[in-house]
Structures are given as structure tokens and as C-alpha cells.
Design a protein around this motif. Sequence first.
Motif, PDB file in Angstrom:
ATOM      1  N   HIS A 100      30.854  33.200  38.826  1.00 13.79           N
ATOM      2  CA  HIS A 100      30.630  34.639  38.873  1.00 13.79           C
ATOM      3  C   HIS A 100      31.863  35.337  39.406  1.00 13.79           C
ATOM      4  N   ILE A 101      32.322  36.374  38.734  1.00 14.49           N
ATOM      5  CA  ILE A 101      33.352  37.215  39.365  1.00 14.49           C
ATOM      6  C   ILE A 101      32.878  38.662  39.275  1.00 14.49           C
ATOM      7  N   PRO A 102      33.190  39.459  40.282  1.00 13.74           N
ATOM      8  CA  PRO A 102      32.773  40.868  40.221  1.00 13.74           C
ATOM      9  C   PRO A 102      33.483  41.596  39.074  1.00 13.74           C
ATOM     10  N   GLY A 103      32.937  42.710  38.667  1.00 13.15           N
ATOM     11  CA  GLY A 103      33.579  43.518  37.625  1.00 13.15           C
ATOM     12  C   GLY A 103      33.245  43.047  36.228  1.00 13.15           C
ATOM     13  N   ARG A 104      31.986  42.821  35.998  1.00 16.15           N
ATOM     14  CA  ARG A 104      31.484  42.386  34.696  1.00 16.15           C
ATOM     15  C   ARG A 104      31.919  43.348  33.572  1.00 16.15           C
ATOM     16  N   HIS A 105      31.959  44.662  33.921  1.00 22.95           N
ATOM     17  CA  HIS A 105      32.274  45.680  32.902  1.00 22.95           C
ATOM     18  C   HIS A 105      33.709  45.548  32.398  1.00 22.95           C
ATOM     19  N   PHE A 106      34.620  45.198  33.301  1.00 23.22           N
ATOM     20  CA  PHE A 106      36.020  45.015  32.900  1.00 23.22           C
ATOM     21  C   PHE A 106      36.112  43.918  31.831  1.00 23.22           C
ATOM     22  N   ILE A 107      35.439  42.825  32.116  1.00 24.72           N
ATOM     23  CA  ILE A 107      35.472  41.689  31.178  1.00 24.72           C
ATOM     24  C   ILE A 107      34.865  42.109  29.836  1.00 24.72           C
ATOM     25  N   MET A 108      33.754  42.831  29.930  1.00 27.13           N
ATOM     26  CA  MET A 108      33.056  43.247  28.715  1.00 27.13           C
ATOM     27  C   MET A 108      33.926  44.178  27.869  1.00 27.13           C
ATOM     28  N   VAL A 109      34.544  45.163  28.524  1.00 31.82           N
ATOM     29  CA  VAL A 109      35.405  46.117  27.808  1.00 31.82           C
ATOM     30  C   VAL A 109      36.628  45.387  27.238  1.00 31.82           C
ATOM     31  N   GLY A 110      37.237  44.548  28.061  1.00 24.82           N
ATOM     32  CA  GLY A 110      38.410  43.793  27.611  1.00 24.82           C
ATOM     33  C   GLY A 110      38.097  42.923  26.420  1.00 24.82           C
ATOM     34  N   LYS A 111      36.970  42.258  26.466  1.00 23.44           N
ATOM     35  CA  LYS A 111      36.550  41.361  25.381  1.00 23.44           C
ATOM     36  C   LYS A 111      36.300  42.163  24.097  1.00 23.44           C
ATOM     37  N   THR A 112      35.687  43.332  24.252  1.00 19.11           N
ATOM     38  CA  THR A 112      35.415  44.178  23.082  1.00 19.11           C
ATOM     39  C   THR A 112      36.731  44.652  22.451  1.00 19.11           C
ATOM     40  N   LEU A 113      37.678  45.062  23.299  1.00 17.49           N
ATOM     41  CA  LEU A 113      38.956  45.558  22.785  1.00 17.49           C
ATOM     42  C   LEU A 113      39.768  44.450  22.110  1.00 17.49           C
ATOM     43  N   LEU A 114      39.592  43.220  22.578  1.00 16.01           N
ATOM     44  CA  LEU A 114      40.301  42.094  21.944  1.00 16.01           C
ATOM     45  C   LEU A 114      39.881  41.933  20.479  1.00 16.01           C
ATOM     46  N   GLY A 115      38.708  42.417  20.176  1.00 19.87           N
ATOM     47  CA  GLY A 115      38.200  42.300  18.804  1.00 19.87           C
ATOM     48  C   GLY A 115      38.670  43.422  17.894  1.00 19.87           C
TER      49      GLY A 115
END
Lengths: 144, 173
Positions: A100-115
Motif C-alpha cells: 500500500h502506498i498513499p496517494g492512490r489518485h496519483f497512481i490512477m491518474v498517471g496510469k490513465t495518462l500513460l494510455g
Amino acid sequence: MSFLILSSPYDFPVAAIAGAIHVGLLPKEYDSDKLWSLNFIQEHKKFSHARPIYLGKTLRGEKVVSISASTKPFMLTGIIETFLNLHGFSKEQYRLVDVHIPGRHFIMVGKTLLGVPLLQKIGRIIINYQIKRFYHHLNELIPS
Amino acid sequence: MKIIYHCYGGTHSSVTAAAIHLGILPNYRIPSAPELLALDFFDRRGGEDIGRIDFMGRDRYGNDVYVVGRRSRPQILYHITAGLAELFDIRPESYLLVDAGSCVNTSMRIGGVLSRRLGLVRLGRPVVSLGTIMAYKKLCRLVEEVQYRLLDRHMCLVTDYPNIYYYTPEVSR
């Protein structure tokens, strides 16, 4: 043979990064180039939706596998534990670590933008920022 | 063999299908709402039970029947079980995943949300029971198909038995 199963509730393979540090695929200090050169990071889409990533063995001969999917953390651990339990595997035969790392939204946004082709660089910057912030935590998360 | 019925919350369609499979509920008539509500897990499992594979009973052929909730992402269940089976040398033919979520109708969805998500049990339970009664024949057909395949497997002695991946709208999207 013992197993180390790492699970993380993100579609980006954060658990695999922790596992890669543990088996020595990644250095103890953050290195962006090494991180993005890893096969499972380059082809992270292939391993979304909880497709297991086999990361290799530790020096003690422990097989390390990671599972990541954007869902409730207890759903992943629940499926893993009960599925193994109903096939007769006890908790002594494997270790299950919830990464678990804090900042789930960062990962989610970053992952979406990678696409998105034109926004991949921004996605990479966001993910880099977040992973770098908690790299030390990922390094220390798994007890040896 | 271990037969795992799964659906969104693991508390309505999968529990009903498992009960039909085990003979707890009849397959020749539609049960009443009290019969459904008398089932151990029916409308009783909450969000914290998602992902937990629970034992429902053993059928007359000696197969263990389980239920599990997997939200709207059955592929997570498929990938984890397939991956772990490979890693731990579990034979793929030793378990069977059956998607009971494909039988769910709107009443079941609305009743399920009211009862399980919003906690309005007195309002949601009759709605979800009615929905289950409406979907009952479909669930019976699903169980019949599973039992037929299992029987066929026993008779033909097929060693390699693939898992049934029923059509699920959320997967195809």
C-alpha cells in the motif's frame, strides 16, 4: 518451497515494484531508468486486472509473485487466502503482503495518462513522482 | 472438484445457484421468499466478505460447492485463480468457476443495493427476493448446465476439463 505473494489495489503494478526491489531487480535507491526498463512496467497493461507477475526467487529460495488490480485490497487478499486454503495450502507455506502506498489518485491518474498517446510523458512524470516519494517505504515493506 | 459460484456481492444469485446445485432449493418449482431468506448466506454477506470464498456444502457427487463475491470484475477472480493454480501446481480441472452474475436482473440489482449497500434491509430484501424468484428459472438452467457437464465429465473420464467462463456483460465491455 515457500512463496511470497504481494498484492496491491492499483492497476499499476506497485506490488511488483516492491517485489523487484526484494529480489534485486531494482536497486535499493530509486532509479527511474531502471524502473522503466523493466518488462512488466513497459507492458503494464498486460498485467492489469490481477494477472500475476512472477518476479523470480530470493536468495533464500522464496518464489516472489505480485498481483495488482484496482479494487478493494481485501478482495485481492480474500481471494488469494481462501482459494489457497480450500486447496489445502496453509499460511505457513506462503507469505502474503498487502503493498500500500498513499496517494492512490496519483497512481490512477498517471496510469490513465500513460494510455493516452500524447499525454504519456505527463503520466510517467506523475507515476515517477509518486513512486519516488514512497520508494523507501516499498523497499522496507517486505520483511526479509 | 470444487465448484465456485460467483456474482457481484456473493450473496444473492451465487448463493441461490449454489443452493439449487446442492438440492437445498428445488429445481422443479419456484421457491417462496421465506425459503430463499432461510438460506445461510442469502442477503446476509456484506462488503467485507467480498473476495472470501465460502463453503456452502457438498453435492451428491462429492463436489464441494462454494460462493464468492467479486464486484463487477470477474476477470480478477479468473486471473488470480489461474495464476495461483499454475504457481502452486493446482490442477485446473480441480476447480470450476461459474458466473451466476449473468442471471441477475434489475430487481435483484436494485434490491441488492438497497439492502447491502444502503442498509435498507426491510425495503431491499422483498425486492431482491422477488427478483431472485423472477430469475429462478434462469439460475436453474445454469445449474443444470453445470451438473450436466460435471456428469458428462464423470462418464467420459475427461482428464482436462476447462473452466466455464460464462458471458458477463462487464467483461465484454
